[in-house]
Design a protein around this motif. Structure first.
Motif: not given
Length: 519
Positions: A128, A131, A143-144, A149, A158, A174, A178-179
């Motif tokens: 991941t 942040d 992402d998680k 992306w 995506r 990111w 959230k994106i």
């Protein structure tokens, strides 16, 4: 207030559940572990694992770090000859660091954890993203869930597929689980949970400090036997600067809260009044539509505000856990991250009651601040109400616009700064999302651990939670955090009983407030 805590028990069903598609789901290891499969496993442990990064195809089989042999036939992955859990549409199988990953026809990767499949990214790409990662300068974001992306010619993809309707994108961010993105006009958007929707917001990285002076709060009830003067003294001893109490327009309830407001006015403390109104008639039946619910809520709300405005009350919470009413939430174990989690037919009735409460208060006090209350991870509900949407996705309906976002956060719901977007899975920083989406202060109007916990556990929970919430007050627009409850009549939730402190929770609370300034 205690009755709605029954919901906490239902929410325990959320823990640990993960819903996957096209290579996910459950299934016992080796299809149930027959004696034949056990013999195969014993034999398999002597095999050497495939070289790191070996893929099938072109390989015809793989050996994982435990010596099990993997094959694929007809888009289904097999482990030692038995179907590995619930999987299908597999186009690639990969051995990486001794673990087995598969990719399905949608481009989603899953990792075998020994008994089932969990969503992941292509392990060859890394873990991941940190942040705050942005495109540019990064070439991609993971992402998680493991989704990748990318940004090409102003369009966000995506896993190689355009993420909804997006164009002229200059930045992908990111942040807080959230994106987000920014277009060439400078407008930010948050990626929603359904159909890759993009919802307008502000830059979530902007730190916002809420007005100081009411951060440490606690809940109480209008029918306590404490006098208003005693309550003020108790709250000051706790280091509290705010207090939440609920009432209807019933004369007995409202008069009790008026007396509290009189005492609070001279104390310099903040009183937040919960309008404990709903959308049922006197016989317990749902009101007949949005206009009826609006009218039924408007009058009592105006009555309450008119009675309290002479005594300095300016904060109102319009309804209590209405999104969790059995007529509104389809499945009470659902976290509420999607609008589809809610009853489309009854949604206008709830919306009407909320609008009626807000407008009723404002008719008496135009400058009063009104909050709408949510639970668990109800961003599906809050977004739909804010944007005038129905759960079925239709738009153009009345918008509910509040002055304060209020939320309940019990331990079983998850950490509010990393709350699971499906009730159990990868989490988001909920106050950051709300700050960016709605642009109003955030109040946690109820928080605690479960009623079954020991007093020592509760004390440690109080200290840890106050620590994380206090650290966020200058960045997340977090105005107040209100512990539930002052006195529950027993040791299930309360911090004292009949005027006697319950320790160690009481000591943990006062130790924190006495050493952390509310400024």
């Amino acid at each position: 207030m205690l009755k709605r805590r029954q919901f906490i028990g239902a929410m325990t069903a959320l823990g640990g559940s993960v819903l996957l598609s096209a290579c996910g789901g459950g299934g016992a290891e080796d299809g149930g572990g027959t004696s034949g499969a056990g013999a195969q496993n014993a034999s398999a442990t002597a095999k050497s694992a495939s070289a790191n990064g070996t893929a099938m195809p072109p390989a015809t089989s793989l050996v994982d770090g435990k010596g099990a042999t993997w094959t694929v036939s007809g888009g289904v992955a097999y482990r030692n000859g038995a179907k590995a859990g619930n999987n299908y549409d597999v186009i690639l199988t990969l051995c990486f660091n001794g673990n087995i990953y598969v990719e399905n026809t949608s481009g989603q990767f899953y990792q075998w954890n020994g008994s089932t499949w969990q969503a992941s990214s292509d392990p060859r790409l890394g873990t991941t993203s940190p942040d705050g990662t942005t495109i540019p300068s990064a070439s991609s974001i993971i992402d998680k869930t493991g989704a990748v992306w990318t940004l090409t010619n102003g369009v966000i993809s995506r896993n190689g597929v355009a993420a909804g309707n997006n164009y002229n994108v200059s930045l992908v961010l990111w942040y807080g689980g959230k994106i987000y993105c920014r277009n060439t006009s400078g407008q930010f958007y948050a990626n929603a949970e359904v159909a890759a929707q993009w919802l307008p917001c502000t830059d979530p990285r902007i730190a916002v400090a809420a007005t100081a002076g009411s951060f440490f709060g606690i809940n109480g009830h209008f029918d306590y036997t404490y006098t208003p003067a005693q309550l003020v003294s108790i709250l000051k001893g706790l280091g509290c600067t705010s207090y939440r109490v609920g009432c209807t327009a019933d004369a007995n309830q409202l008069n009790a809260v008026v007396k509290l407001a009189q005492a609070f006015q001279s104390s310099g403390m903040t009183l937040l009044v919960l309008l404990n109104l709903d959308f049922y008639d006197n016989s317990g039946k749902l009101l007949a539509g949005e206009p009826a619910a609006y009218s039924a809520a408007y009058g009592p709300a105006a009555t309450i505000a008119n009675a309290l405005k002479p005594y300095g009350v300016t904060l109102y919470e319009c309804g209590n856990e209405l999104t969790r009413d059995n007529a509104i939430i389809i499945d009470s174990t659902n976290a509420g991250t999607k609008a589809l989690d809610f009853n489309n037919a009854n949604w206008p009735i709830m919306r009407g009651a909320m609008r009626g409460m807000i407008d009723g208060v404002k008719s008496a006090q135009p400058t009063a601040k009104c909050g709408i209350n949510f639970c668990v991870a109800d961003v599906g509900a809050s977004d739909a109400l804010w944007d005038g949407m129905q759960p079925d996705g239709s738009g153009g309906h009345p918008k509910v616009r509040w002055d304060i976002t209020t939320w309940h956060n019990y331990e079983v719901y998850g950490n509010i700064f990393n709350i699971g977007t499906d009730g159990a899975g990868p989490g988001i920083d909920l106050p950051t999302y709300c700050k960016a989406r709605y642009g109003v202060p955030f109040i946690i109007t109820e928080w605690n651990t479960g009623p079954e916990q020991t007093q020592t556990y509760r004390a440690n929970y109080i200290t840890s939670q106050l620590g994380s919430m206090y650290a966020a007050r200058k960045t997340h627009n977090l105005q107040s955090v209100m512990y539930y409850v002052l006195d529950s009549g027993n040791n299930t939730f309360g911090i004292m009983t009949n005027g006697t402190a319950l320790n160690p929770p009481y000591g943990a609370f006062t130790n924190f407030t006495s050493t952390h300034a509310d400024n």
